[in-house]
Write an enzyme that holds these catalytic residues in place. Sequence first.
Site: not given
Length: 670
Positions: A420, A459, A464, A481
């Site tokens: 990210k 995990g 998620v 989402t």
Amino acid sequence: MLTSNTSKQNLWKIPLIAIVDTCLIFLTTGIALLVRFDFSMSKIPREYMEAFLPVVGIMCLATIVVFWFRRMYHYIWRSVNAADVLGMTLSSILAFCAGAVICVLLQLRMPLSVWFLMFVFQFCALVGCRCALRMITVIRGTLLKMSEEEGHRIMLIGAGVAGQMLAQEITTSQYVDGTLCCIIDDNPAKQGKFLHGVPIVGGRNDILKAVERYRITQIIFAIPSAPAKTKTEILELCKKTSCRVRVLPGLYQLVNGQVSLSQVQDVAIEDLLGRTPVELDTEAISKFLTGKVVLVTGGGGSIGSELCRQIARHNPRKLIILDIYENNAYDIQQELLRKYGNALNLRVEIASVREKERIYQLFDYYRPQVVFHAAAHKHVPLMEECPTEAVKNNIFGTYHVVRAAEKYCTEKFVMISSDKAVNPTNFMGATKRFCEMILQSRQNSKTQFCAVRFGNVLGSNGSVVPLFQKQIQEGGPVTITDRRIIRYFMTISEAAALVMEAGAIAKPGQIMVLDMGEPVRILTLAENLIRLSGLEPYRDIEIKEIGLRPGEKLYEELLMKSEHLQKTDNAKIFIEEQRSISRAKIMEALEALSDAIEDTRSKEQLIRFMQRLVPTYCDPDEVNRRAVEQSLGHKVTANTCALKEKETKLWAEKPTPDTDELEQEQTPVS
């Protein structure tokens, strides 16, 4: 099955079993004589009748002595297996031979045919009575399973050693809720045959047909040694059914050759990703960590705790776990103590990286030679709502640990970054990119600084997959989402392994990147998890679309398409091209950031300010719009290169005074 010791409560059983053995030897010897002489007592010569009782006595004595030393009185008859029967056979042969030799030496005559019949009858009686209880247990369990409701209809994949043992347990145990209906194996030599009365109906290509034919409700994958590719291919076929799919883990679970349904577990989603495990340069890692004082910040978290587990294997001189959350730190501490005991010099410190003085105190006391910096806020939506906390913890927390590492002569500093940080569209990713720039600005430091980027970790806390699994257990709905979202995944062990190897091979200022393979569509991930739980998506469990969260991208950046990546000796590890970052400008930015959060300005203002500091920090709506247009085949003018060029110019190195003199330990430390 043998027990190591006989309990005092069971001592009374040994004389009782010895008496039973004596009776059996008496009966079998008498029957052998009668058979030899056509069941007529009058035809038995006097000398054989006179030798009968001495022979029986000697055979009984020899049998009891041999059986005692061979531990024949320590078997649990209800659980004997093939290995136990082999041991019983050997014991019976030795006992008979010992008794026969003594009888011959004492000139106790018997016809050779009687000796042969005695051996056959004694063997069948002594071994058979010990196997009888096991056979009764098996028959009783089978009859009970036939008389009860059908339960699960099970397909077993794999007719090897593990599959054979599981088949035996499923078909005979009264405690298994289900019936083994068929077996799948790719070996043509086994197909068409039966295993424990169950047909081997074909290979992997026959799975779907067999599921329908035998009305299968549960599939057990019992090939623990199968390569990742084979396992993935077979599980991909299994997930096309509506069956619950379970898997037997690795061979390390098969203790003493015993396989139990207790080792069979639901398929983990990483089994379907089909990733070949990252191969490590263990020699380089051992050289890097062995005998060193190693500090892991955030050592109680998902990545931090796995780092601690793997570091402990390489015999560090001291391992220090630093975390602000005491429960996580306690859990990994106790786990390592149970495994290593006093062999591992382990210390746990409860502290926050935001506390500059406390961090300096710990570095002064322990003088760590290697630092793995995993402490950070990582949840994207939360950091969008609380950007000030992201700055304090991620940026200033990292800076405090960086400065402490420099001051107290740490050899190497490895920071956990994120995919990210690549063209970030959220505040958390922007803080991670700024932390990378802090490290890149210190290429001339005596401490070697580097960062490691990777994607979503299966995990890990807040990921998620655990969320989906919990929603499935609760009956749904499973929430995503956006149906179009794709992500790159890796396992926790791979992430920790990459971080360690990066620390071993990285040079100052480098950012290490992992080749994460093919992306996974989150919708497909949710559907697969539902199917592997034995349920049908949209019928048994609803999948609900709730909309993108703040700062979320539709398509995560493909790290391997990042410009100017250099190869390493590890085919899955790459190095992003180094950039020259001005330490003086980083210091000015830190000063400005400190003022910004002290001024209690709004989060919108802080986000805009961070966008000026990190030029690649883009508006998520704009990025997602471009991604959608590109997916529809529209021509989109990319501005990524321009943004990176702007970032390079903004932070370009310039002549600065001595860095220690510049910072003077007086930098604002919010």
